[in-house]
Each structure stands twice: as C-alpha cells, then as structure tokens.
Design a protein around this motif. Structure first.
Motif, short mmCIF file in Angstrom:
data_model
loop_
_atom_site.label_atom_id
_atom_site.label_comp_id
_atom_site.label_asym_id
_atom_site.label_seq_id
_atom_site.Cartn_x
_atom_site.Cartn_y
_atom_site.Cartn_z
N HIS A 79 61.81 43.89 64.67
CA HIS A 79 62.88 43.78 63.68
C HIS A 79 64.25 43.68 64.37
O HIS A 79 65.12 42.91 63.94
N VAL A 80 64.45 44.44 65.42
CA VAL A 80 65.70 44.39 66.18
C VAL A 80 65.93 42.98 66.73
O VAL A 80 67.03 42.41 66.61
N VAL A 81 64.90 42.39 67.30
CA VAL A 81 65.03 41.03 67.85
C VAL A 81 65.22 40.02 66.72
O VAL A 81 65.99 39.06 66.86
N TRP A 82 64.57 40.22 65.58
CA TRP A 82 64.75 39.32 64.44
C TRP A 82 66.23 39.31 64.01
O TRP A 82 66.79 38.24 63.78
N ASP A 83 66.83 40.49 63.90
CA ASP A 83 68.24 40.57 63.51
C ASP A 83 69.13 39.80 64.48
O ASP A 83 70.03 39.05 64.06
N LEU A 84 68.88 39.96 65.76
CA LEU A 84 69.66 39.25 66.78
C LEU A 84 69.47 37.74 66.64
O LEU A 84 70.44 36.98 66.63
N ALA A 85 68.22 37.30 66.51
CA ALA A 85 67.94 35.87 66.40
C ALA A 85 68.54 35.28 65.13
O ALA A 85 69.11 34.18 65.16
N ALA A 86 68.45 35.98 64.02
CA ALA A 86 69.01 35.48 62.76
C ALA A 86 70.52 35.34 62.85
O ALA A 86 71.10 34.42 62.25
#
Length: 125
Positions: free
Chosen positions: A89-96
């Motif tokens: 989820h942390v990486v998803w937020d960064l990518a988004a």
C-alpha cells in the motif's frame, strides 16, 4: 484491456510488531521485488499504455528510498506493523502520486517478500 508490469528488486530490513511474532520480531532482511502493474482500455497516440521508462523511474525512487533501510524507521510505517501488505500500500501511494494515471483503469502493486510469498494492493485510478 492492456496491462504493463515492471519490477525492481532491493534488500530491506524490518521486524514485525505483532504480539508473539516469533523470530520475525527480530530485525531481518528480505530480498524484495516491487512490481507495478498498470491496466487500461486504450493506448496513447504512441501505442503505449504507459511509458515503461517512467514506471522504471518510479521504481528507482522506491528502491532509493527503501534499499538497505529498516522499514520500521520509515515515516510511512510509523504506527504500523511493517507487513508486506502494508508495504504494498505504501508503494501504491507513491506510484499513484508519481504516475499519470488519467487513462489507466487500475494500478496494482505487488511486493514479493521471497520467491514464494507476496502481497498486493490494487485500486482503480
């Protein structure tokens, strides 16, 4: 539906903060693989769903931020058990935040903790 997926690997450390974590409660390393998977119904004027180099740049940011780091000490993990699910989820937020998602349908981040274990976070964008 078109799908593009790009991966990057790095080593990071963590320790679990759940009750009775067993040996996982001690600092240990994982050879993580972060995989970004983007899906959408249409290609752009260059017949790309997304520029793969742009996705690689986002993964380079992930690697730079977390490689050789103790996840427990990173701000995005404060107050959280540094599980592979939370990491996704942390990486998803960064990518988004970093990618142009206007013509995409979904963004999925899969974090591989080892050859056999992974967790993913997916949302429509």
């Amino acid at each position: 539906m078109y799908t593009v997926s790009v991966m990057e690997d790095f080593i990071a450390q963590h320790y679990l903060t759940v009750p009775d974590p067993g040996p996982e409660g001690e600092v240990h390393s994982h050879h993580y693989e972060a995989e970004l998977t983007l899906s959408g119904p249409e290609l752009d004027e260059y017949d790309y769903l997304v520029d793969i180099e742009t996705v690689e740049e986002v993964l380079a940011v992930v690697r730079a931020r977390y490689e050789d780091a103790l996840l427990n000490e990173q701000s995005k993990f404060a107050g959280h058990n540094p599980s592979v699910e939370h990491f996704a989820h942390v990486v998803w937020d960064l990518a988004a935040d970093e990618l142009d998602t206007d013509h995409l349908s979904t963004l999925t981040v899969t974090i591989w903790e080892d050859d056999d274990t992974w967790a993913a976070y997916e949302e429509s964008v």
